[in-house]
Every structure is written in C-alpha cells, then in structure tokens.
Design a protein around this motif. Structure first.
Motif, PDB file in Angstrom:
ATOM      1  N   UNK A 182       0.852  -1.189   0.000  1.00  0.00           N
ATOM      2  CA  UNK A 182       0.000   0.000   0.000  1.00  0.00           C
ATOM      3  C   UNK A 182       0.888   1.239   0.000  1.00  0.00           C
ATOM      4  N   UNK A 183       0.531   2.249  -0.813  1.00  0.00           N
ATOM      5  CA  UNK A 183       1.333   3.471  -0.878  1.00  0.00           C
ATOM      6  C   UNK A 183       0.448   4.703  -0.713  1.00  0.00           C
ATOM      7  N   UNK A 184       0.998   5.680  -0.018  1.00  0.00           N
ATOM      8  CA  UNK A 184       0.391   7.014   0.067  1.00  0.00           C
ATOM      9  C   UNK A 184       1.501   8.022  -0.178  1.00  0.00           C
ATOM     10  N   UNK A 185       1.192   9.088  -0.928  1.00  0.00           N
ATOM     11  CA  UNK A 185       2.164  10.166  -1.095  1.00  0.00           C
ATOM     12  C   UNK A 185       1.426  11.496  -1.082  1.00  0.00           C
ATOM     13  N   UNK A 211       2.901  -0.811   4.308  1.00  0.00           N
ATOM     14  CA  UNK A 211       2.517   0.529   3.881  1.00  0.00           C
ATOM     15  C   UNK A 211       3.759   1.390   3.679  1.00  0.00           C
ATOM     16  N   UNK A 212       3.786   2.123   2.568  1.00  0.00           N
ATOM     17  CA  UNK A 212       4.835   3.104   2.304  1.00  0.00           C
ATOM     18  C   UNK A 212       4.202   4.489   2.339  1.00  0.00           C
ATOM     19  N   UNK A 213       4.686   5.358   3.207  1.00  0.00           N
ATOM     20  CA  UNK A 213       4.177   6.726   3.356  1.00  0.00           C
ATOM     21  C   UNK A 213       5.248   7.684   2.853  1.00  0.00           C
ATOM     22  N   UNK A 214       4.908   8.447   1.812  1.00  0.00           N
ATOM     23  CA  UNK A 214       5.881   9.309   1.143  1.00  0.00           C
ATOM     24  C   UNK A 214       5.463  10.774   1.303  1.00  0.00           C
ATOM     25  N   UNK A 233       5.259  -0.251   8.341  1.00  0.00           N
ATOM     26  CA  UNK A 233       5.231   1.008   7.600  1.00  0.00           C
ATOM     27  C   UNK A 233       6.642   1.511   7.368  1.00  0.00           C
ATOM     28  N   UNK A 234       6.858   2.062   6.167  1.00  0.00           N
ATOM     29  CA  UNK A 234       8.111   2.720   5.810  1.00  0.00           C
ATOM     30  C   UNK A 234       7.814   4.182   5.532  1.00  0.00           C
ATOM     31  N   UNK A 235       8.558   5.080   6.174  1.00  0.00           N
ATOM     32  CA  UNK A 235       8.358   6.523   5.998  1.00  0.00           C
ATOM     33  C   UNK A 235       9.470   7.070   5.116  1.00  0.00           C
ATOM     34  N   UNK A 250       4.703  -0.146  -8.319  1.00  0.00           N
ATOM     35  CA  UNK A 250       5.186  -1.355  -7.658  1.00  0.00           C
ATOM     36  C   UNK A 250       4.287  -1.779  -6.499  1.00  0.00           C
ATOM     37  N   UNK A 251       3.272  -1.001  -6.195  1.00  0.00           N
ATOM     38  CA  UNK A 251       2.365  -1.293  -5.082  1.00  0.00           C
ATOM     39  C   UNK A 251       1.037  -1.848  -5.594  1.00  0.00           C
ATOM     40  N   UNK A 252       0.313  -2.467  -4.693  1.00  0.00           N
ATOM     41  CA  UNK A 252      -1.004  -3.024  -5.029  1.00  0.00           C
ATOM     42  C   UNK A 252      -2.114  -1.995  -4.886  1.00  0.00           C
ATOM     43  N   UNK A 253      -1.999  -1.133  -3.871  1.00  0.00           N
ATOM     44  CA  UNK A 253      -3.054  -0.183  -3.538  1.00  0.00           C
ATOM     45  C   UNK A 253      -2.457   1.211  -3.415  1.00  0.00           C
ATOM     46  N   UNK A 254      -3.116   2.185  -4.025  1.00  0.00           N
ATOM     47  CA  UNK A 254      -2.768   3.594  -3.834  1.00  0.00           C
ATOM     48  C   UNK A 254      -3.894   4.248  -3.040  1.00  0.00           C
ATOM     49  N   UNK A 255      -3.534   4.885  -1.938  1.00  0.00           N
ATOM     50  CA  UNK A 255      -4.528   5.545  -1.101  1.00  0.00           C
ATOM     51  C   UNK A 255      -4.833   6.942  -1.621  1.00  0.00           C
ATOM     52  N   UNK A 256      -6.097   7.326  -1.527  1.00  0.00           N
ATOM     53  CA  UNK A 256      -6.524   8.664  -1.909  1.00  0.00           C
ATOM     54  C   UNK A 256      -6.466   9.598  -0.726  1.00  0.00           C
ATOM     55  N   UNK A 257      -7.581  10.248  -0.414  1.00  0.00           N
ATOM     56  CA  UNK A 257      -7.635  11.186   0.707  1.00  0.00           C
ATOM     57  C   UNK A 257      -8.733  10.762   1.672  1.00  0.00           C
ATOM     58  N   UNK A 258      -8.600  11.238   2.938  1.00  0.00           N
ATOM     59  CA  UNK A 258      -9.528  10.806   3.979  1.00  0.00           C
ATOM     60  C   UNK A 258      -9.903  11.947   4.916  1.00  0.00           C
ATOM     61  N   UNK A 259      -9.646  13.190   4.489  1.00  0.00           N
ATOM     62  CA  UNK A 259      -9.989  14.349   5.299  1.00  0.00           C
ATOM     63  C   UNK A 259     -11.491  14.539   5.413  1.00  0.00           C
TER      64      UNK A 259
END
Length: 358
Positions: A182-185, A211-214, A233-235, A250-259
């Motif tokens: 899973x990735x978020x940037x 999870x990768x947090x960029x 998690x990797x920061x 390279x990830x399976x899931x890309x996260x959108x927004x959650x505000x």
C-alpha cells in the motif's frame, strides 16, 4: 510541471488535440506552504513582491515572442499571473485554472483568523474576474464560485500525465505473493487525512499489509504518532518526481484522501487518478465527486474513519481475486477517462462555444 502535474496534463491534452502549445515559465521559488506562511508573517510579503516583479518581466519577454496566441492558459496557483496575462493579451483570451482557491488553501492550512481570510477571498475574486474562462476540477468546486463566475466555468478533471500510465498488466496470480503493498504520497495536509491513515496503520500491525508513506507536512507528526510502533510502515521524506510513477506502480493499492473538511469532500485528488493510471487498486474516501469520477473502480470508506480504512485494506489483503478485479477496474477507468486527451475535452468544447474553434 514536476511539482504541479495538472499543468502538464492540460498541456499534453491540448497538444494531443492538435493545438500548438507554447510554454512560458518563470518559477517564483515559493511553494504553496511558503505562500501561506507569508500570511502569518506579513513582513515576508515584500520578498514575494520583488520576486513576482522579476518573474513578470521574464514572463512578459517570453510571452511576447512569436505569434500572438489565440488562448492563454494560466496554470493553477496563477492568482497573480492571471493579471499579467490579461494586461498583455486581454481578458477574452485568458483561461484561468482555478484548481486551488487561495481562501480554500488558507482554511486547509489553518490560516483563517483576522483579515487573512477576507484578503485571500479578495485575491480569489480578483483572479476570477481577470479570466474569460475558469477551469475547476469538480462540479462541487464550480458551485463554490460566485454566481457571476459559474456560467463561464468548466469542469476539467485532474487526470494523470502520460508517464503514469503503465502497460497492460499480466493476470494477477491466484494467490498473493507477500503482503499487500500500500502506498500514500502527499503533503500531509488536513485534506489528505494522513492522521487517519496513521491510525489505520496501527490497526493493521498484525495483518499482511506493508505501507509506504511518502512526503511530509503539517500532519506528518500526528500520522507517525497514530501509527505508533507499527513495524509494517516505511516513511520516506520524498521521492523525485521522475521516480514516483515507477515506485507507485510497484504497489497493489494507492490511497486517496480521507480528510473531513469541506474542501476534502468536494475534490478528487491527483493521487487517485495517478494511482489508477499506474495500475493500483484505489482506496479513498466516500464522497460524491470521487464516486462520480471512479464509480465501481475504487473501494470507498467513510472520511476520517481509520477503522474502516484498516478493514478495507485487510479485506483486500485476504482476497486476491477482489484485489485483481479492483486493479483492473481502476486501470480501465484511467485509460478510458483520465488521459490528458480525455480530460481536456470539456475545455475544448467551451473554447469552441466561445468561437476559438477546435
């Protein structure tokens, strides 16, 4: 364009439609965060004025070379540049991409006290009045414009640059290989809901999810605190723009927004379009504009709900067939609707309506 891919998407789309596009660029050197900071530290404003004058001189020289343009598109964050465009070419020729309003950005960055919000609203109003056509990204955004500007506004989805689109993927394996990736940037603003993602990471500590947090920004510290001592998690502080499409793919899931704020409920973020183009499954907040843009090509959770986000990711980790279907759906949606050529179609129709032709 690396910092602001929306500009590149519009330019690519116009070129793809057969139009000659000439780019005039003079970087100001202040990012959005720095501009907002100036509102809290007014003594820094003269530095903005000096840089703006220098940039305008460079832009004027670039713009006046060659044939006179039929249309001048001022990219987003062009609240000041639109006035130069109007001065040089007249209001009738000017198109303003109002993807980000100054007042909206100020509220999202917690600049909402004293005279600052009225000042930002005045900046928005002046910019809107200097353009013949205003571009926004969603119908909800168009409805926030003053009534006198809504009639000449056109909804142009953010879309994804060409470099984000990956070749058709091979069929997914029947069983997953390793954890769900899973990735978020992003800039970790309240709109993005990074703190909610941090809470979900903590709940996934015993699940096969990595999870990768960029990125970084005002809510990163809270996101890290919410994630606690989770080892899944990797920061990363940031990734160069040229490398980001490959890394996301390279990830399976890309996260959108959650505000949960008003702005978060009326936008479709660029990471949703880009992640879909990269072949990822999309998990994002359940809002009307995102439902309308993605339809069944995404998994939705309630804004601000860390438990629901964790449950959605755990479900995908446990069900490779559902994951494969979601990846295929998002990739198909991106190719059908999110390419530069497709997203500029409403703009081209608006220009044709005004007599500029296609």
């Amino acid at each position: 364009m690396a910092a602001h891919p929306r500009v590149g998407v519009v330019a690519e789309g116009l070129r793809g439609a057969g139009h000659e596009v000439r780019e005039c660029n003079a970087p100001l050197g202040f990012d959005t965060a720095a501009r907002v900071k100036m509102l809290a530290q007014p003594w820094r404003v003269p530095a903005l004025g000096v840089r703006l004058a220098r940039c305008w001189a460079r832009l004027a020289r670039q713009s006046l070379r060659g044939p006179r343009p039929d249309v001048v598109v001022v990219g987003y964050l062009g609240h000041f540049d639109v006035h130069l465009a109007r001065l040089l070419f007249g209001r009738r020729r000017v198109v303003l991409d109002h993807l980000i309003g100054a007042a909206d950005t100020g509220r999202d960055r917690q600049v909402s006290h004293g005279v600052r919000q009225p000042l930002l609203r005045a900046i928005d109003a002046a910019a809107l009045s200097s353009a013949r056509v205003v571009i926004v990204d969603t119908e909800e955004h168009r409805e926030t414009l003053p009534a006198k500007h809504q009639a000449h506004a056109v909804v142009v989805p953010v879309g994804a640059p060409d470099e984000w689109f990956v070749p058709e993927a091979a069929p997914e394996p029947a069983e997953p290989e390793g954890p769900l990736r899973v990735v978020f940037y992003g800039l970790f603003t309240p709109l993005q809901g990074a703190a909610t993602i941090g809470g979900a990471i903590a709940r996934l500590a015993d699940q096969p999810v990595a999870v990768t947090m960029i990125g970084g920004g005002q809510d990163k510290a809270e996101a890290v605190r919410n994630a606690g001592d989770a080892k899944n998690v990797t920061w990363l502080d940031w990734v160069p723009a040229a490398e980001l499409p490959r890394l996301v793919a390279e990830h399976d899931v890309c996260l959108g927004i959650f505000g949960t704020g008003p702005k978060a409920l009326r936008v479709v973020p660029n990471k949703v379009y880009q992640g879909a183009a990269a072949g990822c499954a999309i998990v994002t907040s359940d809002t009307p504009p995102q439902r309308r843009a993605l339809g069944p090509a995404a998994r939705y959770v309630a804004p601000g709900d860390a438990a629901a986000l964790a449950d959605a990711l755990a479900d995908l980790a446990a069900d490779p067939h559902q994951l494969a279907e979601l990846k295929q759906a998002s990739s198909t949606a991106a190719r059908d609707r999110f390419t530069p050529a497709r997203v500029v179609e409403p703009l081209l129709a608006k220009l044709a309506e005004l007599g500029f032709g296609t």
